[in-house]
Design an enzyme around this catalytic site. Structure first.
Site, PDB file in Angstrom:
ATOM      1  N   SER A  16       0.829  -1.210   0.000  1.00 44.83           N
ATOM      2  CA  SER A  16       0.000   0.000   0.000  1.00 44.83           C
ATOM      3  C   SER A  16       0.866   1.264   0.000  1.00 44.83           C
ATOM      4  CB  SER A  16      -0.881   0.009   1.250  1.00 44.83           C
ATOM      5  OG  SER A  16      -0.049  -0.013   2.407  1.00 44.83           O
ATOM      6  N   TYR A  47      -4.162   0.557   3.867  1.00 47.50           N
ATOM      7  CA  TYR A  47      -5.061  -0.564   3.583  1.00 47.50           C
ATOM      8  C   TYR A  47      -5.693  -1.092   4.896  1.00 47.50           C
ATOM      9  CZ  TYR A  47      -3.407  -1.754  -1.266  1.00 47.50           C
ATOM     10  OH  TYR A  47      -3.120  -1.795  -2.609  1.00 47.50           O
ATOM     11  N   CYS A  78       3.060  -7.154   1.537  1.00 49.84           N
ATOM     12  CA  CYS A  78       1.971  -6.530   2.291  1.00 49.84           C
ATOM     13  C   CYS A  78       1.209  -7.650   2.978  1.00 49.84           C
ATOM     14  CB  CYS A  78       1.074  -5.780   1.306  1.00 49.84           C
ATOM     15  SG  CYS A  78      -0.411  -5.094   2.041  1.00 49.84           S
ATOM     16  N   GLU A 158       4.416   6.592   7.291  1.00 51.74           N
ATOM     17  CA  GLU A 158       4.274   7.252   5.978  1.00 51.74           C
ATOM     18  C   GLU A 158       4.664   8.730   6.084  1.00 51.74           C
ATOM     19  OE1 GLU A 158       2.985   6.309   2.680  1.00 51.74           O
ATOM     20  OE2 GLU A 158       3.343   4.238   3.292  1.00 51.74           O
ATOM     21  N   CYS A 190       3.436  -6.242   9.610  1.00 51.06           N
ATOM     22  CA  CYS A 190       3.125  -5.225   8.602  1.00 51.06           C
ATOM     23  C   CYS A 190       4.476  -4.764   8.068  1.00 51.06           C
ATOM     24  CB  CYS A 190       2.369  -4.062   9.239  1.00 51.06           C
ATOM     25  SG  CYS A 190       2.220  -2.622   8.150  1.00 51.06           S
TER      26      CYS A 190
HETATM   27  N1  DGL Z   1       2.245  -2.600   4.751  1.00 48.63           N
HETATM   28  C1  DGL Z   1       0.981  -3.254   4.709  1.00 48.63           C
HETATM   29  C2  DGL Z   1       0.969  -4.584   5.425  1.00 48.63           C
HETATM   30  O1  DGL Z   1       2.001  -5.218   5.516  1.00 48.63           O
HETATM   31  C3  DGL Z   1      -0.273  -2.449   4.909  1.00 48.63           C
HETATM   32  C4  DGL Z   1      -0.194  -1.154   5.636  1.00 48.63           C
HETATM   33  C5  DGL Z   1      -1.461  -0.333   5.476  1.00 48.63           C
HETATM   34  O2  DGL Z   1      -1.594   0.277   4.419  1.00 48.63           O
HETATM   35  O3  DGL Z   1      -2.307  -0.314   6.395  1.00 48.63           O
HETATM   36  O4  DGL Z   1      -0.069  -5.061   5.853  1.00 48.63           O
END
Ligand code: DGL
Length: 297
Positions: A16, A47, A78, A158, A190
């Site tokens: 994301s 996301y 992700c 971010e 994440c």
């Molecule tokens: N980096 C993503 C993951 O590993 C998602 C982060 C997000 O956009 O909430 O789940």
């Protein structure tokens, strides 16, 4: 000016946002001559709080665009995409290498824990799927798993606020139930979270943190080697340029890339891709040298 990607044989990687750069970095350590095309779907970041069907739609759309453009492999860098879309994309692309990060993260944690007690830090959506607990229990059913949703982490990362007081306060709050449960090993569930590793280690110095990217990159190397046994995947070839593409703001992305992966950012061309209704268009507008220099100032 719109350019097409050099996708033949490329490793397509997506997330994301900037979190997937932690996986790109690790892939390039394991497969130094990989041509990586990374898509950051920043038009839709984060996301983690979105309905799961919507995340699955984004993840399938990006995977299909990468494969249709000629990628040899797709790495879902992700966790929530892995939890919601990996099995469908694997099923519909039996000829391709398609990898996610949750299985590798679960394997890494099960082999690291000495107490049989694991914590998972992840987004709300990933926790809602229960996929980490399911994967850990498929390896070892008596391991205890405590999953904690961390909604503040992705926005903090971010926006580059990884060393701030808010980051430390949030880390202490999210780690508290895990430390109280007695876990000795915590999965960074994440791909954004490795950028908070220093902060997390300060709050919980006795815990072993598992970054699923490490095992994912080794799995990728093995799968590529099995397929291209004649190619040497071990030599570093710094002349290969990969592509980093955002569906969001290109100037912001350029600044993030140079801040988050300073050691390798010059190895990549940067560009802006975009969604047309439900389809990701994988030709891209490149950033000019002047724009790139202005973004990192
Ligand atoms: N980096 C993503 C993951 O590993 C998602 C982060 C997000 O956009 O909430 O789940």
């Amino acid at each position: 000016m719109t350019l097409a990607f050099e996708m033949k044989g490329a490793i397509g990687v997506f997330d994301s946002g900037v979190g997937g750069l932690t996986v790109v970095r690790t892939i390039l350590q394991a497969v130094p001559n990989a041509n990586v095309v990374f898509v950051a779907d920043q038009a839709h970041v984060p996301y983690g709080g979105r309905p799961l069907y919507e995340v699955a739609k984004f993840a399938q759309g990006i995977s299909e665009a990468l494969i249709a453009s000629g990628a040899a492999a797709v790495v879902m860098a992700c966790n929530i995409s892995t939890a919601t879309a990996l099995s469908a994309v694997v099923r519909s692309n039996p000829e391709h290498i398609v990898l996610g990060v949750i299985g590798p993260g679960a394997r890494g944690a099960v082999s690291a824990t000495k107490t049989g007690n694991i914590g998972v830090l992840a987004t709300e959506g990933t926790v809602r799927t229960g996929e980490y607990t399911r994967c850990v229990h498929s390896i070892s059913s008596d391991v205890k798993v405590t999953e904690v949703a961390c909604p503040l982490f992705v926005p903090l990362i971010e926006s580059g606020e990884t060393g701030t007081r808010q980051a430390f306060t949030a880390a202490a709050e999210y780690l508290d139930p895990i430390l109280k449960s007695g876990a000795d090993t915590v999965i960074l569930g994440c791909t954004h979270y490795p950028f908070l590793l220093e902060c997390l280690q300060t709050v919980a110095p006795s815990v072993t943190f598992i970054d699923p990217a490490c095992i994912t990159a080794l799995d990728l190397r093995d799968r590529l080697a099995a397929r291209n046994s004649h190619e040497d995947l071990s030599t570093s070839n710094m002349t290969i340029m990969g592509n980093l593409v955002t569906t969001g703001d290109l100037q912001v992305f350029a600044a993030q890339v140079s801040r988050f992966i300073p050691e390798i950012h010059s190895r990549f061309k940067l560009g802006r891709g975009g969604w047309m209704h439900d389809k990701l268009v994988l030709s891209y507008d490149p950033i000019s040298t002047a724009e790139r220099q202005a973004a990192v100032r």
